[in-house]
Scaffold this motif. Structure first.
Motif, PDB file in Angstrom:
ATOM      1  N   THR A  11       2.066 -49.872 -37.992  1.00 27.66           N
ATOM      2  CA  THR A  11       2.266 -50.431 -39.046  1.00 27.66           C
ATOM      3  C   THR A  11       3.648 -50.706 -39.957  1.00 27.66           C
ATOM      4  OG1 THR A  11       1.386 -48.890 -40.283  1.00 27.66           O
ATOM      5  CG2 THR A  11      -0.624 -50.028 -39.624  1.00 27.66           C
ATOM      6  N   ARG A  12       4.152 -49.293 -39.257  1.00 31.04           N
ATOM      7  CA  ARG A  12       6.144 -49.415 -40.160  1.00 31.04           C
ATOM      8  C   ARG A  12       6.789 -49.636 -38.847  1.00 31.04           C
ATOM      9  NH1 ARG A  12       7.083 -46.390 -44.379  1.00 31.04           N
ATOM     10  NH2 ARG A  12       6.031 -44.623 -43.590  1.00 31.04           N
ATOM     11  N   ALA A  28      -4.382 -56.494 -26.797  1.00 24.51           N
ATOM     12  CA  ALA A  28      -5.054 -56.972 -27.391  1.00 24.51           C
ATOM     13  C   ALA A  28      -4.764 -55.524 -28.254  1.00 24.51           C
ATOM     14  CB  ALA A  28      -7.105 -56.626 -27.352  1.00 24.51           C
ATOM     15  N   VAL A  29      -4.315 -55.563 -29.592  1.00 22.58           N
ATOM     16  CA  VAL A  29      -3.447 -54.279 -30.307  1.00 22.58           C
ATOM     17  C   VAL A  29      -3.921 -53.632 -31.006  1.00 22.58           C
ATOM     18  CG1 VAL A  29      -1.300 -53.130 -31.152  1.00 22.58           C
ATOM     19  CG2 VAL A  29      -1.148 -55.008 -29.373  1.00 22.58           C
ATOM     20  N   ALA A  30      -4.347 -52.262 -31.388  1.00 22.71           N
ATOM     21  CA  ALA A  30      -4.693 -51.697 -32.712  1.00 22.71           C
ATOM     22  C   ALA A  30      -3.703 -51.019 -33.116  1.00 22.71           C
ATOM     23  CB  ALA A  30      -6.491 -50.781 -32.100  1.00 22.71           C
ATOM     24  N   ALA A  31      -3.343 -50.483 -34.259  1.00 20.80           N
ATOM     25  CA  ALA A  31      -2.189 -50.095 -34.765  1.00 20.80           C
ATOM     26  C   ALA A  31      -2.759 -48.860 -35.580  1.00 20.80           C
ATOM     27  CB  ALA A  31      -1.509 -50.950 -35.726  1.00 20.80           C
ATOM     28  N   ASN A  32      -2.246 -47.934 -35.712  1.00 20.26           N
ATOM     29  CA  ASN A  32      -2.595 -46.980 -36.065  1.00 20.26           C
ATOM     30  C   ASN A  32      -2.135 -46.015 -37.100  1.00 20.26           C
ATOM     31  OD1 ASN A  32      -1.237 -43.469 -36.099  1.00 20.26           O
ATOM     32  ND2 ASN A  32      -4.135 -43.420 -36.430  1.00 20.26           N
ATOM     33  N   PHE A  33      -2.614 -45.923 -38.431  1.00 25.54           N
ATOM     34  CA  PHE A  33      -1.544 -45.870 -40.165  1.00 25.54           C
ATOM     35  C   PHE A  33      -2.652 -44.007 -40.244  1.00 25.54           C
ATOM     36  CE2 PHE A  33      -3.295 -46.674 -43.475  1.00 25.54           C
ATOM     37  CZ  PHE A  33      -4.468 -47.601 -42.694  1.00 25.54           C
ATOM     38  N   ALA A  34      -1.096 -43.334 -40.659  1.00 21.63           N
ATOM     39  CA  ALA A  34      -1.720 -42.066 -41.524  1.00 21.63           C
ATOM     40  C   ALA A  34      -1.949 -42.246 -42.814  1.00 21.63           C
ATOM     41  CB  ALA A  34      -0.567 -40.593 -41.307  1.00 21.63           C
ATOM     42  N   GLY A  35      -0.922 -42.937 -43.422  1.00 17.27           N
ATOM     43  CA  GLY A  35      -0.876 -43.268 -45.517  1.00 17.27           C
ATOM     44  C   GLY A  35      -1.089 -44.089 -45.801  1.00 17.27           C
ATOM     45  N   GLU A  37      -1.726 -46.857 -47.056  1.00 17.41           N
ATOM     46  CA  GLU A  37      -2.340 -48.256 -46.791  1.00 17.41           C
ATOM     47  C   GLU A  37      -1.459 -49.633 -47.234  1.00 17.41           C
ATOM     48  OE1 GLU A  37      -6.376 -47.398 -46.848  1.00 17.41           O
ATOM     49  OE2 GLU A  37      -6.032 -45.841 -47.688  1.00 17.41           O
ATOM     50  N   GLU A  38      -0.616 -49.644 -48.411  1.00 17.47           N
ATOM     51  CA  GLU A  38      -0.436 -50.663 -49.019  1.00 17.47           C
ATOM     52  C   GLU A  38       0.183 -51.476 -47.687  1.00 17.47           C
ATOM     53  OE1 GLU A  38       2.556 -51.958 -52.931  1.00 17.47           O
ATOM     54  OE2 GLU A  38       0.907 -50.286 -53.002  1.00 17.47           O
ATOM     55  N   ALA A  39       1.553 -50.452 -46.621  1.00 21.83           N
ATOM     56  CA  ALA A  39       1.991 -51.311 -45.982  1.00 21.83           C
ATOM     57  C   ALA A  39       0.954 -51.755 -44.450  1.00 21.83           C
ATOM     58  CB  ALA A  39       3.149 -50.325 -44.957  1.00 21.83           C
ATOM     59  N   TYR A  52      -5.787 -49.272 -38.171  1.00 20.40           N
ATOM     60  CA  TYR A  52      -6.889 -47.923 -38.380  1.00 20.40           C
ATOM     61  C   TYR A  52      -6.116 -46.317 -38.760  1.00 20.40           C
ATOM     62  CZ  TYR A  52      -9.980 -51.153 -35.292  1.00 20.40           C
ATOM     63  OH  TYR A  52     -10.221 -51.978 -34.953  1.00 20.40           O
ATOM     64  N   LYS A  53      -6.926 -46.182 -39.902  1.00 14.30           N
ATOM     65  CA  LYS A  53      -6.750 -45.107 -40.580  1.00 14.30           C
ATOM     66  C   LYS A  53      -7.038 -43.357 -40.036  1.00 14.30           C
ATOM     67  CE  LYS A  53      -5.658 -42.862 -44.722  1.00 14.30           C
ATOM     68  NZ  LYS A  53      -5.456 -42.789 -46.452  1.00 14.30           N
ATOM     69  N   TRP A  54      -6.178 -43.030 -39.748  1.00 14.65           N
ATOM     70  CA  TRP A  54      -6.400 -41.146 -39.087  1.00 14.65           C
ATOM     71  C   TRP A  54      -4.812 -40.757 -39.248  1.00 14.65           C
ATOM     72  CZ3 TRP A  54      -7.585 -44.952 -35.253  1.00 14.65           C
ATOM     73  CH2 TRP A  54      -7.065 -44.015 -34.035  1.00 14.65           C
ATOM     74  N   ASP A  55      -5.355 -39.229 -38.956  1.00  9.94           N
ATOM     75  CA  ASP A  55      -4.201 -38.455 -39.126  1.00  9.94           C
ATOM     76  C   ASP A  55      -4.165 -37.894 -37.488  1.00  9.94           C
ATOM     77  OD1 ASP A  55      -2.819 -35.829 -38.990  1.00  9.94           O
ATOM     78  OD2 ASP A  55      -3.415 -34.821 -40.871  1.00  9.94           O
TER      79      ASP A  55
END
Ligand code: CAA
Length: 240
Positions: A11-12, A28-35, A37-39, A52-55
């Motif tokens: 996401t960044r 079809a893309v899924a973007a993971n992120f860790a922390g 949320e705003e971005a 999708y949020k996970w570590d």
């Protein structure tokens, strides 16, 4: 049906450019992120790509996160291991926490993600695994024993996995970006960064899109004979 691509840290920075480029190429893309949320929220609103949020340093979290992505988008065909952090310090000042954070997030994440996807890719006889390594994994960097070790580790990881995946239509490659104009690089002290730019023959930082274009190629059917390789994209800063 569009192929499904999952981008960690998508996401960044470089990851955002990769997610957008893959979507533009028809995935079809899924973007993971860790922390952040705003971005992630702003990214999803802007691009229409779900986040999708996970570590990624947590094996079980990867398993659960991948299951959610696959339930919503379908089986993952393309994995881009992009998520990464820095905790720079010369070794004599580096804490165990700094060492472990970087190894777990930047290198163990490749195991955590691939181990949870590889069976499906083998069954379906197709997969594209792309690890975003770094020039600093190739040449080493003062202040980055942790990061250089993790990034060099990814290069070995794809070389081994390329051999294992070959019979199953699975390719595994690394891209080694040089210094790209992202928040991570801009966090380097200004005087240090100025000196680093002085070592880049093209005389500037790279753009995230310079990396994203190469990911789109490696993810494509056209790249089926490219496996185990490391593509350097660094403005002629270093040749390995
Ligand atoms: N080579 C040789 N010596 C160096 C050096 C270098 N590159 N950098 C610093 N030194 C020397 C200093 O001159 C100083 O020498 P003296 O003791 O003789 O004065 C000594 O090392 C200690 O320097 P500092 O006091 O600055 O040490 P510090 O602990 O405050 O900071 C550092 C050290 C954190 C490594 C800092 O120099 C730094 O941030 N360097 C940048 C590291 C870097 O390039 N990171 C990349 C981040 S971006 C990224 O990783 C993305 C990617 O994939 C490319």
């Amino acid at each position: 049906m569009a192929r499904v691509a999952l981008v960690t840290g998508g996401t960044r920075g470089i990851g955002e450019a990769i997610s957008v480029a893959l979507k533009t190429a028809g995935f079809a893309v899924a973007a993971n992120f860790a922390g952040n949320e705003e971005a992630a929220k702003a990214f999803t609103e802007k691009t229409g790509i779900p986040s999708y949020k996970w570590d990624v340093s947590d094996f079980e979290a990867c398993k659960a996160g991948i299951a959610k992505v696959e339930a919503e988008l379908g089986p993952v065909d393309v994995l881009v291991n992009n998520a990464g952090i820095t905790r720079d310090a010369p070794l004599h000042k580096m804490s165990l926490e700094q060492w472990q954070a970087v190894i777990n997030t930047n290198l163990s994440s490749a195991f955590n993600m691939c181990r949870n996807l590889i069976d499906g890719m083998r069954d379906r006889k197709f997969g594209r695994i792309i690890c975003i390594s770094s020039v600093n994994g190739q040449k080493g960097q003062f202040g980055q024993t942790n990061y250089s070790a993790a990034k060099a580790g990814e290069i070995g990881f794809v070389r081994a996995l390329a051999q294992e995946g070959a019979k199953y239509g699975i390719t595994a490659n690394a891209i080694a970006p040089g210094y790209i104009g992202t928040d991570m690089v801009r966090a380097v002290p200004e005087d240090v960064l100025k000196k680093i730019i002085g070592t880049i023959p093209v005389g500037r930082l790279g753009e995230p899109e310079d990396i994203a274009r190469a990911v789109v190629f490696l993810a494509s059917d056209d790249a089926s004979f490219v496996s185990g390789s490391t593509l350097s994209i660094n403005g002629a800063q270093y040749f390995s």
